[in-house]
Scaffold this motif. Structure first.
Motif, PDB file in Angstrom:
ATOM      1  N   GLN A  52       4.626 -14.059  -9.819  1.00 35.39           N
ATOM      2  CA  GLN A  52       3.886 -15.287  -9.513  1.00 35.39           C
ATOM      3  C   GLN A  52       2.472 -15.231 -10.095  1.00 35.39           C
ATOM      4  OE1 GLN A  52       4.486 -15.386  -5.097  1.00 35.39           O
ATOM      5  NE2 GLN A  52       4.932 -17.542  -5.451  1.00 35.39           N
ATOM      6  N   ALA A  53       1.860 -14.051 -10.059  1.00 37.45           N
ATOM      7  CA  ALA A  53       0.463 -13.914 -10.491  1.00 37.45           C
ATOM      8  C   ALA A  53       0.308 -13.929 -12.005  1.00 37.45           C
ATOM      9  CB  ALA A  53      -0.128 -12.625  -9.916  1.00 37.45           C
ATOM     10  N   ASP A  54       1.395 -13.777 -12.745  1.00 34.77           N
ATOM     11  CA  ASP A  54       1.310 -13.778 -14.205  1.00 34.77           C
ATOM     12  C   ASP A  54       0.659 -15.071 -14.695  1.00 34.77           C
ATOM     13  OD1 ASP A  54       2.535 -11.341 -14.289  1.00 34.77           O
ATOM     14  OD2 ASP A  54       4.508 -12.097 -14.878  1.00 34.77           O
ATOM     15  N   GLY A  55      -0.320 -14.948 -15.553  1.00 32.83           N
ATOM     16  CA  GLY A  55      -0.997 -16.104 -16.116  1.00 32.83           C
ATOM     17  C   GLY A  55      -2.177 -16.592 -15.315  1.00 32.83           C
ATOM     18  N   HIS A  56      -2.424 -16.019 -14.152  1.00 36.71           N
ATOM     19  CA  HIS A  56      -3.587 -16.393 -13.341  1.00 36.71           C
ATOM     20  C   HIS A  56      -4.728 -15.417 -13.620  1.00 36.71           C
ATOM     21  CE1 HIS A  56      -1.706 -19.480 -10.722  1.00 36.71           C
ATOM     22  NE2 HIS A  56      -0.612 -18.817 -11.020  1.00 36.71           N
ATOM     23  N   ASP A  57      -5.910 -15.956 -13.841  1.00 36.48           N
ATOM     24  CA  ASP A  57      -7.046 -15.118 -14.230  1.00 36.48           C
ATOM     25  C   ASP A  57      -7.559 -14.234 -13.094  1.00 36.48           C
ATOM     26  OD1 ASP A  57      -7.003 -16.167 -16.793  1.00 36.48           O
ATOM     27  OD2 ASP A  57      -8.396 -17.800 -16.283  1.00 36.48           O
ATOM     28  N   ASP A  58      -7.535 -14.746 -11.879  1.00 36.45           N
ATOM     29  CA  ASP A  58      -8.143 -14.006 -10.771  1.00 36.45           C
ATOM     30  C   ASP A  58      -7.275 -14.099  -9.522  1.00 36.45           C
ATOM     31  OD1 ASP A  58     -10.014 -12.543  -9.344  1.00 36.45           O
ATOM     32  OD2 ASP A  58     -11.200 -14.307  -8.803  1.00 36.45           O
ATOM     33  N   PRO A  59      -6.055 -13.551  -9.584  1.00 39.06           N
ATOM     34  CA  PRO A  59      -5.175 -13.654  -8.423  1.00 39.06           C
ATOM     35  C   PRO A  59      -5.651 -12.752  -7.287  1.00 39.06           C
ATOM     36  CG  PRO A  59      -4.186 -12.231 -10.071  1.00 39.06           C
ATOM     37  CD  PRO A  59      -5.436 -12.807 -10.696  1.00 39.06           C
ATOM     38  N   PRO A  60      -5.407 -13.130  -6.051  1.00 43.64           N
ATOM     39  CA  PRO A  60      -5.755 -12.243  -4.942  1.00 43.64           C
ATOM     40  C   PRO A  60      -5.034 -10.900  -5.057  1.00 43.64           C
ATOM     41  CG  PRO A  60      -5.257 -14.448  -4.130  1.00 43.64           C
ATOM     42  CD  PRO A  60      -4.865 -14.415  -5.578  1.00 43.64           C
ATOM     43  N   GLU A  61      -5.754  -9.839  -4.782  1.00 43.39           N
ATOM     44  CA  GLU A  61      -5.164  -8.501  -4.792  1.00 43.39           C
ATOM     45  C   GLU A  61      -4.104  -8.408  -3.695  1.00 43.39           C
ATOM     46  OE1 GLU A  61      -6.527  -3.843  -4.000  1.00 43.39           O
ATOM     47  OE2 GLU A  61      -7.809  -5.533  -3.399  1.00 43.39           O
ATOM     48  N   VAL A  62      -3.001  -7.730  -3.987  1.00 41.04           N
ATOM     49  CA  VAL A  62      -1.930  -7.549  -3.011  1.00 41.04           C
ATOM     50  C   VAL A  62      -1.812  -6.072  -2.661  1.00 41.04           C
ATOM     51  CG1 VAL A  62       0.538  -7.780  -2.549  1.00 41.04           C
ATOM     52  CG2 VAL A  62      -0.661  -9.560  -3.839  1.00 41.04           C
ATOM     53  N   VAL A  63      -1.880  -5.784  -1.376  1.00 41.93           N
ATOM     54  CA  VAL A  63      -1.727  -4.423  -0.858  1.00 41.93           C
ATOM     55  C   VAL A  63      -0.584  -4.454   0.143  1.00 41.93           C
ATOM     56  CG1 VAL A  63      -2.828  -2.560   0.436  1.00 41.93           C
ATOM     57  CG2 VAL A  63      -4.182  -3.956  -1.156  1.00 41.93           C
ATOM     58  N   THR A  64       0.252  -3.423   0.159  1.00 42.89           N
ATOM     59  CA  THR A  64       1.340  -3.350   1.128  1.00 42.89           C
ATOM     60  C   THR A  64       1.165  -2.128   2.019  1.00 42.89           C
ATOM     61  OG1 THR A  64       2.769  -2.113  -0.387  1.00 42.89           O
ATOM     62  CG2 THR A  64       2.950  -4.514  -0.420  1.00 42.89           C
ATOM     63  N   THR A  65       1.599  -2.259   3.261  1.00 45.24           N
ATOM     64  CA  THR A  65       1.487  -1.147   4.207  1.00 45.24           C
ATOM     65  C   THR A  65       2.483  -1.335   5.341  1.00 45.24           C
ATOM     66  OG1 THR A  65      -0.003   0.073   5.685  1.00 45.24           O
ATOM     67  CG2 THR A  65      -0.328  -2.305   5.548  1.00 45.24           C
ATOM     68  N   THR A  66       2.933  -0.203   5.898  1.00 50.09           N
ATOM     69  CA  THR A  66       3.747  -0.237   7.102  1.00 50.09           C
ATOM     70  C   THR A  66       2.921   0.132   8.336  1.00 50.09           C
ATOM     71  OG1 THR A  66       4.445   2.055   6.710  1.00 50.09           O
ATOM     72  CG2 THR A  66       5.890   0.297   5.874  1.00 50.09           C
ATOM     73  N   ASP A  67       1.621   0.299   8.153  1.00 46.28           N
ATOM     74  CA  ASP A  67       0.729   0.647   9.266  1.00 46.28           C
ATOM     75  C   ASP A  67      -0.013  -0.602   9.733  1.00 46.28           C
ATOM     76  OD1 ASP A  67      -0.719   2.786  10.908  1.00 46.28           O
ATOM     77  OD2 ASP A  67      -2.381   1.754   9.940  1.00 46.28           O
ATOM     78  N   LEU A  68       0.234  -1.013  10.968  1.00 41.14           N
ATOM     79  CA  LEU A  68      -0.336  -2.259  11.481  1.00 41.14           C
ATOM     80  C   LEU A  68      -1.860  -2.212  11.488  1.00 41.14           C
ATOM     81  CD1 LEU A  68       0.040  -5.045  12.802  1.00 41.14           C
ATOM     82  CD2 LEU A  68       0.156  -3.876  15.013  1.00 41.14           C
ATOM     83  N   ASP A  69      -2.453  -1.143  11.937  1.00 42.81           N
ATOM     84  CA  ASP A  69      -3.910  -1.070  12.023  1.00 42.81           C
ATOM     85  C   ASP A  69      -4.556  -1.200  10.659  1.00 42.81           C
ATOM     86  OD1 ASP A  69      -3.545  -0.765  14.706  1.00 42.81           O
ATOM     87  OD2 ASP A  69      -4.518   1.198  14.870  1.00 42.81           O
ATOM     88  N   THR A  70      -3.956  -0.601   9.638  1.00 43.30           N
ATOM     89  CA  THR A  70      -4.491  -0.725   8.280  1.00 43.30           C
ATOM     90  C   THR A  70      -4.484  -2.177   7.830  1.00 43.30           C
ATOM     91  OG1 THR A  70      -3.756   1.502   7.681  1.00 43.30           O
ATOM     92  CG2 THR A  70      -4.135  -0.044   5.872  1.00 43.30           C
ATOM     93  N   ALA A  71      -3.404  -2.882   8.162  1.00 42.40           N
ATOM     94  CA  ALA A  71      -3.297  -4.285   7.767  1.00 42.40           C
ATOM     95  C   ALA A  71      -4.350  -5.141   8.460  1.00 42.40           C
ATOM     96  CB  ALA A  71      -1.903  -4.812   8.075  1.00 42.40           C
ATOM     97  N   LEU A  72      -4.612  -4.868   9.725  1.00 42.84           N
ATOM     98  CA  LEU A  72      -5.471  -5.744  10.519  1.00 42.84           C
ATOM     99  C   LEU A  72      -6.955  -5.463  10.366  1.00 42.84           C
ATOM    100  CD1 LEU A  72      -3.503  -5.846  13.903  1.00 42.84           C
ATOM    101  CD2 LEU A  72      -3.563  -7.599  12.123  1.00 42.84           C
ATOM    102  N   ARG A  73      -7.322  -4.244  10.100  1.00 39.88           N
ATOM    103  CA  ARG A  73      -8.732  -3.861  10.158  1.00 39.88           C
ATOM    104  C   ARG A  73      -9.594  -4.751   9.250  1.00 39.88           C
ATOM    105  NH1 ARG A  73      -7.927   1.049   9.829  1.00 39.88           N
ATOM    106  NH2 ARG A  73      -8.179   1.588  12.049  1.00 39.88           N
ATOM    107  N   ASP A  74     -10.577  -5.422   9.875  1.00 46.30           N
ATOM    108  CA  ASP A  74     -11.569  -6.256   9.179  1.00 46.30           C
ATOM    109  C   ASP A  74     -10.982  -7.499   8.511  1.00 46.30           C
ATOM    110  OD1 ASP A  74     -13.582  -4.428   9.893  1.00 46.30           O
ATOM    111  OD2 ASP A  74     -13.185  -3.207   8.120  1.00 46.30           O
ATOM    112  N   ALA A  75      -9.788  -7.911   8.914  1.00 51.29           N
ATOM    113  CA  ALA A  75      -9.222  -9.139   8.354  1.00 51.29           C
ATOM    114  C   ALA A  75      -9.997 -10.349   8.855  1.00 51.29           C
ATOM    115  CB  ALA A  75      -7.750  -9.266   8.736  1.00 51.29           C
ATOM    116  N   ALA A  76     -10.136 -11.348   7.998  1.00 53.83           N
ATOM    117  CA  ALA A  76     -10.748 -12.622   8.396  1.00 53.83           C
ATOM    118  C   ALA A  76      -9.702 -13.548   9.000  1.00 53.83           C
ATOM    119  CB  ALA A  76     -11.411 -13.283   7.199  1.00 53.83           C
TER     120      ALA A  76
END
Length: 450
Positions: A52-76
């Protein structure tokens, strides 16, 4: 901004990412963290997002994790789209009810109660981690049954959790288009609960144009809900019902139509095929997802359309998008202070007369940088209010059952539901669901005879 997506290996995540790619205003989401319990599902969805990101100049970075705390920490913002028990749980939600001659559907009736009972404790734990790690985050809840889960999470997060659904906006869009009006320029009088509401009026240039729509056969034929329910019935109601009310108004027909292969069983097969295809050919992940999405959309609520002879879904509906657009509009209104009005699942307060103040209802709201403000609604007539009150009582009883582990309250929730015909059947439902769904058995361990 950081966005955490819980259920990040789910099939609909590319819809959200596609909306983020189209959003260029500032501030915007710069990092998306996908959380899921399955690394395999996360990897498959990540392949789709890369394409999906192909051809987009500044796509949002994608990070994956199975750790809930890592996903949530400092999220807006946190998008919650989890499915406790997976699609195997959904198939049990549907099949156990059908085997007892009742409606088998994942959010409406017994299946919705089963889904809620096992999901509420997980959603509340998520809310507690959000409060600890990202206390200023806004949680946008997609997890079904959306009204019940949003209400449970509110016990921890208060007004910072908001439930969304695309059914009301789809109904409003179709009603406006049938009259040749711009959906962005109409004011809906919509009120109810999630998957249980009615469009009672449609304001345009200072007058209600819904009566014109209800009186016009040609215009009604362009509204899927009118085709599903029938012109005579929507005129009798004086309103256009949310599509899920089909299960209440045409229960026998809905049960008969789903007595074969259920929606959950079909999706489980489709989903397995999709993830296997991506694993085998990751370079073609986006094509596999587009094909699977089209098939899913075309068969959505097929039992209602087939039974009512409503025909195929309109192409415009399939292309218009759904909850991902609502979520992004909600984020934009809050993060960028862009005022708008939306139909959301929020605390009632005094907005809907006849319902508890703490009940989560689905109604029009004003949204801006200060948050969400529910708008007052006209009182519901008795033929609508009675059903809403009864289903809300079921939801609140199910929440209490899930949080206390009470089998007695779980049976009460099943027995009180208008689509369950006896207390004995309610006990059989609980026993059947616990036998099929380990996640539910662990939440409600006591005897159904208690």
């Amino acid at each position: 901004m950081k966005l955490a997506v819980l259920g990040g290996g789910g099939f609909r995540v590319p819809l959200v990412y596609g909306a983020l790619l189209r959003d260029t205003a500032k501030p915007r989401v710069e990092q998306v963290v996908l959380h899921d319990v399955s690394e395999e599902r996360l990897e498959a969805i990540r392949h789709v997002l890369r394409r999906q990101a192909d051809g987009h100049d500044d796509p949002p970075e994608v990070v994956t994790t199975t750790d809930l705390d890592t996903a949530l920490r400092d999220a807006a913002f946190v998008f919650s789209a989890i499915r406790v028990g997976g699609l195997a749980g959904r198939t049990a939600d549907e099949r156990v009810a059908l085997d007892l001659g009742l409606l088998g559907q994942e959010t409406t009736g017994p299946g919705g109660i089963s889904y809620g009972l096992r999901t509420v404790p997980v959603a509340v734990r998520v809310a507690e981690r959000v409060a600890a790690l990202a206390p200023r985050a806004w949680v946008i809840n997609f997890t079904n049954p959306a009204g019940m889960i949003t209400e449970a999470m509110r016990h921890v997060l208060g007004d910072r959790v908001i439930g969304i659904c695309d059914s009301p906006i789809g109904l409003i869009r179709r009603a406006a288009a049938a009259l040749g009006l711009d959906p962005a320029r109409v004011t809906p009088d919509y009120v109810g609960l999630n998957h249980l509401g009615w469009l009672r009026g449609l304001g345009h240039d200072g007058r209600d144009v819904l009566p014109e729509l209800l009186a016009d056969d040609a215009a009604l034929r362009r509204v899927e809900e009118a085709r599903v329910f029938g012109h005579d019935w929507v005129r009798t109601l004086g309103a256009l019902p949310n599509e899920y009310l089909y299960y209440y108004y045409f229960t026998r027909e809905a049960v008969a139509a789903t007595s074969g292969r259920t929606r959950g069983e079909s999706l489980l097969s489709q989903q397995d095929d999709f993830y296997a295809a991506v694993h085998a050919r990751p370079g073609q992940a986006l094509d596999a997802w587009v094909s699977a999405r089209r098939q899913r959309d075309e068969t959505y609520m097929a039992e209602a359309r087939d039974t009512a002879e409503a025909g195929e879904r309109d192409a415009a509906d399939l292309e218009a998008g759904g909850y991902e657009g609502i979520a992004l509009a909600l984020m934009a209104a809050i993060a960028r202070g862009e005022p708008t009005s939306m139909i959301l699942n929020v605390r009632n307060g005094a907005a809907v007369p006849g319902l508890p103040a703490d009940a989560v209802v689905e109604i029009p709201c004003a949204v801006d940088g200060a948050g969400v403000r529910p708008l007052a609604t006209r009182p519901l007539p008795g033929r609508f209010l009675g059903l809403v009150q009864q289903v809300k009582a079921v939801e609140q009883t199910a929440i209490e059952a899930a949080m206390t582990g009470s089998a007695r309250l779980a049976v009460e929730a099943f027995a009180l539901h208008p689509l369950v015909d006896s207390v004995t059947t309610a006990r059989r439902l609980l026993d059947g669901y616990r036998a099929r769904i380990p996640e539910l058995a662990s939440v409600i361990p006591g005897s159904s005879e208690a």
